[in-house]
Design a protein around this motif. Structure first.
Motif, PDB file in Angstrom:
ATOM      1  N   UNK A  75      31.898  62.045  41.061  1.00 32.67           N
ATOM      2  CA  UNK A  75      31.725  62.612  39.836  1.00 32.67           C
ATOM      3  C   UNK A  75      30.901  61.959  38.941  1.00 32.67           C
ATOM      4  N   UNK A  76      31.378  60.650  38.869  1.00 30.70           N
ATOM      5  CA  UNK A  76      30.738  59.726  37.768  1.00 30.70           C
ATOM      6  C   UNK A  76      29.348  59.288  38.342  1.00 30.70           C
ATOM      7  N   UNK A 104      42.838  61.163  41.731  1.00 31.02           N
ATOM      8  CA  UNK A 104      41.617  61.513  42.497  1.00 31.02           C
ATOM      9  C   UNK A 104      40.505  60.632  42.515  1.00 31.02           C
ATOM     10  N   UNK A 105      40.950  59.521  43.075  1.00 28.13           N
ATOM     11  CA  UNK A 105      39.666  58.373  42.976  1.00 28.13           C
ATOM     12  C   UNK A 105      38.520  58.931  43.604  1.00 28.13           C
ATOM     13  N   UNK A 116      31.125  72.518  35.644  1.00 27.48           N
ATOM     14  CA  UNK A 116      31.613  73.405  36.223  1.00 27.48           C
ATOM     15  C   UNK A 116      31.396  73.616  37.641  1.00 27.48           C
ATOM     16  N   UNK A 117      29.869  73.741  37.673  1.00 22.03           N
ATOM     17  CA  UNK A 117      29.332  74.085  38.807  1.00 22.03           C
ATOM     18  C   UNK A 117      29.357  72.961  39.887  1.00 22.03           C
ATOM     19  N   UNK A 118      29.153  71.612  39.325  1.00 14.28           N
ATOM     20  CA  UNK A 118      29.283  70.372  40.244  1.00 14.28           C
ATOM     21  C   UNK A 118      30.787  70.330  40.947  1.00 14.28           C
ATOM     22  N   UNK A 139      21.015  63.743  34.507  1.00 11.28           N
ATOM     23  CA  UNK A 139      21.999  63.058  33.579  1.00 11.28           C
ATOM     24  C   UNK A 139      21.815  63.180  32.162  1.00 11.28           C
ATOM     25  N   UNK A 140      22.229  62.783  31.339  1.00 10.64           N
ATOM     26  CA  UNK A 140      22.362  62.996  29.684  1.00 10.64           C
ATOM     27  C   UNK A 140      20.991  62.374  29.302  1.00 10.64           C
TER      28      UNK A 140
END
Length: 614
Positions: A120-121, A113-114, A230-232, A153-154
């Motif tokens: 997502x990345x 799933x590119x 999960x939400x994203x 982000x983190x």
């Protein structure tokens, strides 16, 4: 359609991939699966989905049958990995992850799933922030405020890069240029589709904080990285998926509560709002659920400008206004004669005023040059850091729905009065958490019971909105009001008559200090009244008053008049004081005297209790 038929054919095989019918039926009733499909109990029987887009469902009748949609999804997950980007594992990552975990699916085909992976990345979800832009009265869709979710982000919290985050927003998709009245009507009637979007947070911040001059409140939620992820994943499933959009219930806030229930299964947020979902009330619900870790505040450009100008005298503010339009004044004797600290404040105020006026305008080289000159002067003589007092938090204000019950007398005739207002605040209500001079009343009903058990509709307000923003030396906003509905007005035969009306007005407001606001507006009115010969009678008039925020609550004093084209003249004097017994309970005493050419003057006094809730 062919793919759906193929998947349904696969479903005919039982047991399906090691899962028996009882297990699948049980999973289809699981709250998390129902949340993924945005299902709600149907008013008749069974289920219906809030999603109004057939492309979201794999089963032909999946919008009404969660179990059939689950079975179709499970079959699709095992489809051959052809056209990988369209495969169910790519199209529905949240569904796939949950079903894989619940059914221990170890033999799913491997699908690349590119597109989803890159998307997502880029977002790199780690934590979630609920953002509340405060109310903006000049836009029908934003009068009650708005909510959106920021995905950080983190490293965002440590390196302060929130502007690089993404925002999840749900809103009405408007094609063309509908005017405000049409926009409000279609929004109330569900005339627009609602869509989720994922946009850079900096874009939304500029829109709300700068273009619309709205304060922003950021509520950092204690969702774990896994819950945020999960939400994203589910937001990916909702790309270009249409929902019906309604201002009062199926709106931005309600849809975002659904997302939070996806993130943390077991939350019960949406069921608290069966009728309306006012943004401030949904923020309270998130707070009550224990989701908020801390709250940050971002003031609007207007609030920062006014705070910087507050220590300046009127003469110094006028000097800053001249500087904003002509930076050659930087070297004028009036500026250079100021002490360095006062000059720094004047220059900073001029710069903020120049940037305020530039908001929403095309880039002007002359304006850019003036800003540069002011910045250069501030660099030579830096102003002190801006110390801005944080206003009351909006979620600490009273809830939106109001019940009232009172007793009173009109010309010696006792009555009881009972009322319900669906939303949301008037000038005399508890002002904590609300801007002084803002009033938004939607769908208000008042019934009276006179002696002898004689009932009467006193008024039915469809809308009653006031924006009384005070003028200052630097800013001169227009104050305005608009309203419409049914109300009792003086009649020919001693008894008030029920009239249909639409009215509006514009003028100015002034802050007098000490929590006091004065206003004066010119008004226009059109009225249908059975005592008038014409079907609709126009009038012009005035509305002036005083609002005083005191230790007990709010005091209002008002004088207004309407001068009709048919010769009728109607005037009213009114005085009221509300005592704030608690954030959700008030006691209001009002007195009024009505004058009309149709009859003698009438006096009325009433004491009522007001209960706020949602």
């Amino acid at each position: 359609m062919f793919k759906r038929l193929a998947w349904l054919a696969l479903l005919a095989c039982a047991p399906l991939y090691g899962a028996d019918d009882a297990t699948l039926s049980q999973l289809a009733r699981a709250p998390y699966w129902l949340a993924l499909g945005h299902y709600t109990p149907s008013k008749v029987h069974g289920w219906r989905s809030y999603v109004d887009d057939a492309s979201f469902f794999l089963a032909a009748d999946g919008a009404h049958h969660p179990e059939r949609e689950l079975r179709a999804t499970l079959a699709a997950l095992y489809a051959p990995p052809e056209q990988a980007g369209q495969h169910a594992q790519c199209r529905y990552p949240a569904r796939a992850r949950w079903l894989e975990a619940q059914l221990h699916l170890t033999d799913l085909p491997h699908v690349q799933c590119d597109e989803f992976t890159q998307w997502y990345k880029a977002i790199a979800p780690y934590s979630t922030v609920l953002v509340f832009p405060a109310a903006y009265l000049n836009s029908p869709s934003s009068m009650f405020g708005h909510t959106l979710l920021r995905i950080d982000q983190a490293e965002t919290r440590t390196d302060g890069t929130a502007l690089l985050s993404y925002a999840i927003n749900f809103g009405a998709y408007v094609q063309g240029s509908d005017n405000s009245v049409l926009y409000a009507w279609k929004g109330l009637a569900g005339g627009y589709p609602g869509l989720f979007s994922l946009v850079p947070y900096q874009q939304k911040l500029s829109e709300y904080r700068n273009l619309e001059n709205r304060d922003l409140w950021e509520y950092h939620l204690n969702l774990t990285p896994a819950e945020t992820a999960r939400m994203v994943e589910h937001v990916w499933e909702l790309r270009q998926v249409r929902f019906d959009y309604y201002f009062f219930d199926e709106n931005c806030s309600y849809r975002l509560l659904e997302l939070l229930q996806i993130a943390r299964p077991g939350l019960q947020l949406t069921e608290q709002f069966p009728l309306t979902a006012i943004p401030t009330d949904t923020v309270k619900a998130v707070q009550a659920a224990g989701l908020v870790d801390r709250t940050d505040y971002r003031p609007s450009r207007e609030r920062e400008l006014l705070a910087r100008a507050a220590p300046l005298s009127t003469a110094e503010q006028r000097l800053a206004e001249r500087l904003a339009g002509d930076t050659t004044q930087l070297h004028a004797s009036a500026v250079q004669a100021l002490p360095a600290d006062r000059r720094a404040l004047v220059e900073d105020t001029a710069y903020r005023l120049e940037r305020y006026h530039a908001t929403g305008q095309e880039r002007d080289p002359l304006r850019a040059q003036r800003s540069f000159e002011l910045l250069r002067a501030m660099n030579v003589n830096p102003p002190p850091p801006l110390q801005l007092e944080r206003p009351d938090r909006p979620e600490d204000g009273h809830p939106s729905r109001t019940w009232s019950a009172g007793v009173g007398s009109r010309d010696g005739r006792a009555f009881g009065e009972y009322g319900l207002r669906m939303a949301y605040h008037d000038l005399a209500d508890n002002a904590y958490g609300f801007p002084l001079g803002a009033q938004i009343e939607i769908l208000g009903l008042k019934l009276r019971q006179y002696e002898g058990n004689r009932w009467q509709l006193q008024r039915l307000d469809l809308a009653n909105i006031r924006s009384l923003t005070p003028r200052s030396t630097l800013l001169t906003p227009l104050s305005w009001q608009v309203g419409g509905g049914l109300e009792r007005v003086p009649g020919r035969h001693a008894e008030p008559t029920l009239a249909t009306h639409l009215n509006g007005g514009a003028g100015s407001s002034w802050a007098l200090g000490g929590g006091t606001l004065a206003y004066a507006l010119g008004t226009a009115r059109i009225e249908h009244n059975n005592d008038f010969a014409a079907f609709a009678s126009p009038a012009v008039g005035f509305d002036t008053g005083l609002l005083w925020r005191n230790r007990l609550g709010n005091l209002t004093a008002e004088a207004k008049g309407d001068y009709f084209a048919n010769g009728e003249v109607r005037r009213r004097l009114a005085l009221g004081q509300q005592w704030e017994l608690s954030p959700n309970l008030g006691l209001r005493l009002t007195a009024a005297r009505d004058f009309s050419h149709l009859g003698q003057a009438r006096n009325e006094v009433m004491l009522e209790a007001r209960w706020y809730h949602y």
